[in-house]
Scaffold this motif. Structure first.
Motif, PDB file in Angstrom:
ATOM      1  N   GLY A  41      21.300  -9.443  -1.331  1.00 55.69           N
ATOM      2  CA  GLY A  41      20.833  -9.355  -2.712  1.00 55.69           C
ATOM      3  C   GLY A  41      19.351  -9.670  -2.838  1.00 55.69           C
ATOM      4  N   LEU A  42      18.896 -10.705  -2.147  1.00 47.45           N
ATOM      5  CA  LEU A  42      17.471 -11.058  -2.196  1.00 47.45           C
ATOM      6  C   LEU A  42      16.599  -9.976  -1.565  1.00 47.45           C
ATOM      7  N   VAL A  43      17.051  -9.428  -0.442  1.00 47.04           N
ATOM      8  CA  VAL A  43      16.278  -8.379   0.219  1.00 47.04           C
ATOM      9  C   VAL A  43      16.174  -7.151  -0.678  1.00 47.04           C
ATOM     10  N   LEU A  44      17.281  -6.728  -1.267  1.00 45.64           N
ATOM     11  CA  LEU A  44      17.253  -5.551  -2.137  1.00 45.64           C
ATOM     12  C   LEU A  44      16.401  -5.796  -3.376  1.00 45.64           C
ATOM     13  N   LYS A  45      16.517  -6.987  -3.959  1.00 41.93           N
ATOM     14  CA  LYS A  45      15.718  -7.297  -5.145  1.00 41.93           C
ATOM     15  C   LYS A  45      14.228  -7.283  -4.813  1.00 41.93           C
ATOM     16  N   HIS A  46      13.871  -7.849  -3.669  1.00 43.66           N
ATOM     17  CA  HIS A  46      12.476  -7.882  -3.265  1.00 43.66           C
ATOM     18  C   HIS A  46      11.971  -6.486  -2.904  1.00 43.66           C
ATOM     19  N   HIS A  47      12.801  -5.709  -2.230  1.00 40.33           N
ATOM     20  CA  HIS A  47      12.383  -4.385  -1.767  1.00 40.33           C
ATOM     21  C   HIS A  47      12.167  -3.418  -2.932  1.00 40.33           C
ATOM     22  N   PHE A  48      13.006  -3.492  -3.960  1.00 42.29           N
ATOM     23  CA  PHE A  48      12.925  -2.556  -5.064  1.00 42.29           C
ATOM     24  C   PHE A  48      12.221  -3.123  -6.292  1.00 42.29           C
ATOM     25  N   ALA A  49      11.592  -4.270  -6.150  1.00 42.17           N
ATOM     26  CA  ALA A  49      10.872  -4.868  -7.273  1.00 42.17           C
ATOM     27  C   ALA A  49       9.610  -4.049  -7.572  1.00 42.17           C
ATOM     28  N   PRO A  50       9.268  -3.923  -8.850  1.00 42.57           N
ATOM     29  CA  PRO A  50       8.031  -3.199  -9.175  1.00 42.57           C
ATOM     30  C   PRO A  50       6.824  -3.957  -8.629  1.00 42.57           C
ATOM     31  N   PRO A  51       5.742  -3.250  -8.361  1.00 43.78           N
ATOM     32  CA  PRO A  51       4.565  -3.922  -7.809  1.00 43.78           C
ATOM     33  C   PRO A  51       3.981  -4.928  -8.801  1.00 43.78           C
ATOM     34  N   LYS A  52       3.413  -6.000  -8.260  1.00 48.18           N
ATOM     35  CA  LYS A  52       2.839  -7.037  -9.119  1.00 48.18           C
ATOM     36  C   LYS A  52       1.566  -6.552  -9.810  1.00 48.18           C
ATOM     37  N   ASN A  53       0.777  -5.745  -9.123  1.00 45.57           N
ATOM     38  CA  ASN A  53      -0.441  -5.182  -9.697  1.00 45.57           C
ATOM     39  C   ASN A  53      -0.352  -3.659  -9.584  1.00 45.57           C
ATOM     40  N   PRO A  54       0.118  -2.971 -10.638  1.00 42.54           N
ATOM     41  CA  PRO A  54       0.332  -1.527 -10.550  1.00 42.54           C
ATOM     42  C   PRO A  54      -0.931  -0.734 -10.237  1.00 42.54           C
ATOM     43  N   VAL A  55      -2.064  -1.142 -10.779  1.00 43.97           N
ATOM     44  CA  VAL A  55      -3.306  -0.404 -10.546  1.00 43.97           C
ATOM     45  C   VAL A  55      -3.686  -0.477  -9.068  1.00 43.97           C
ATOM     46  N   ARG A 106      19.450  -2.836 -18.879  1.00 39.19           N
ATOM     47  CA  ARG A 106      18.011  -2.678 -19.124  1.00 39.19           C
ATOM     48  C   ARG A 106      17.223  -3.911 -18.740  1.00 39.19           C
ATOM     49  N   HIS A 107      17.931  -5.006 -18.542  1.00 38.99           N
ATOM     50  CA  HIS A 107      17.244  -6.245 -18.168  1.00 38.99           C
ATOM     51  C   HIS A 107      17.522  -6.623 -16.726  1.00 38.99           C
ATOM     52  N   GLY A 108      17.591  -5.633 -15.844  1.00 40.24           N
ATOM     53  CA  GLY A 108      17.638  -5.927 -14.425  1.00 40.24           C
ATOM     54  C   GLY A 108      18.936  -5.651 -13.709  1.00 40.24           C
ATOM     55  N   GLY A 109      19.983  -5.265 -14.410  1.00 40.85           N
ATOM     56  CA  GLY A 109      21.238  -4.966 -13.739  1.00 40.85           C
ATOM     57  C   GLY A 109      21.248  -3.552 -13.189  1.00 40.85           C
ATOM     58  N   PRO A 110      22.363  -3.129 -12.609  1.00 40.03           N
ATOM     59  CA  PRO A 110      22.468  -1.755 -12.114  1.00 40.03           C
ATOM     60  C   PRO A 110      22.283  -0.760 -13.253  1.00 40.03           C
ATOM     61  N   SER A 111      21.772   0.378 -12.945  1.00 40.48           N
ATOM     62  CA  SER A 111      21.418   1.318 -14.005  1.00 40.48           C
ATOM     63  C   SER A 111      22.602   2.166 -14.436  1.00 40.48           C
ATOM     64  N   PHE A 112      22.656   2.451 -15.733  1.00 41.35           N
ATOM     65  CA  PHE A 112      23.576   3.392 -16.332  1.00 41.35           C
ATOM     66  C   PHE A 112      22.862   3.926 -17.550  1.00 41.35           C
ATOM     67  N   LEU A 113      22.607   5.186 -17.572  1.00 44.25           N
ATOM     68  CA  LEU A 113      21.825   5.803 -18.650  1.00 44.25           C
ATOM     69  C   LEU A 113      20.495   5.077 -18.828  1.00 44.25           C
TER      70      LEU A 113
END
Length: 138
Positions: free
Chosen positions: A26-40, A121-128
């Motif tokens: 769970g930690l690896v997946l959360k870290h791997h798919f986390a949005p970048p800290k500085n998008p620019v 929408r607040h971080g769980g698995p996606s559906f619609l």
């Protein structure tokens, strides 16, 4: 030592291994798919890597590199413009889908559906749910 003690110790170690494995995954997946800290900075880094890969693979003339870099920057800007124009339309389609699904649900089911959408929408698995928007251009 009695057999039940050996089996209890074995099952305890086995269960602990499963728990650590699931939590670690769970930690690896959360870290791997986390949005970048500085998008620019992330976007700049991706563009630079693409340019370096292009230069290494194609090996263009050094005099053509500035023009190629300009074209690549224009392409990235055009892609971001398309993403920015398309995203609101996708959100409208998803909202309409939610409304159409609710017509087939009881009020209690609709409340659970709303709660599920809110949680997703607040971080769980996606559906619609749409993925996060791409980082803006510098």
């Amino acid at each position: 030592m009695k057999k039940w003690k050996i089996w209890t110790a074995f099952l305890t170690v086995f269960a602990a291994g499963i728990l650590v494995g699931v939590a670690g995954l769970g930690l690896v997946l959360k870290h791997h798919f986390a949005p970048p800290k500085n998008p620019v900075e992330f976007q700049r880094h991706i563009q630079q890597r693409m340019l370096e890969d292009f230069l290494e693979s194609v090996q263009p003339d050094p005099s053509a590199i500035p023009a190629i870099q300009t074209v690549l920057n224009q392409v990235f800007e055009e892609l971001n413009a398309i993403r920015n124009a398309t995203r609101p339309r996708l959100e409208i389609i998803l909202k309409n889908g939610e409304k159409r699904i609710k017509t087939h649900l009881t009020p209690e089911q609709a409340a659970r559906f709303d709660r599920m959408i809110k949680e997703r929408r607040h971080g769980g698995p996606s559906f619609l749910r749409l993925p996060p928007p791409p980082p803006p251009l510098p």
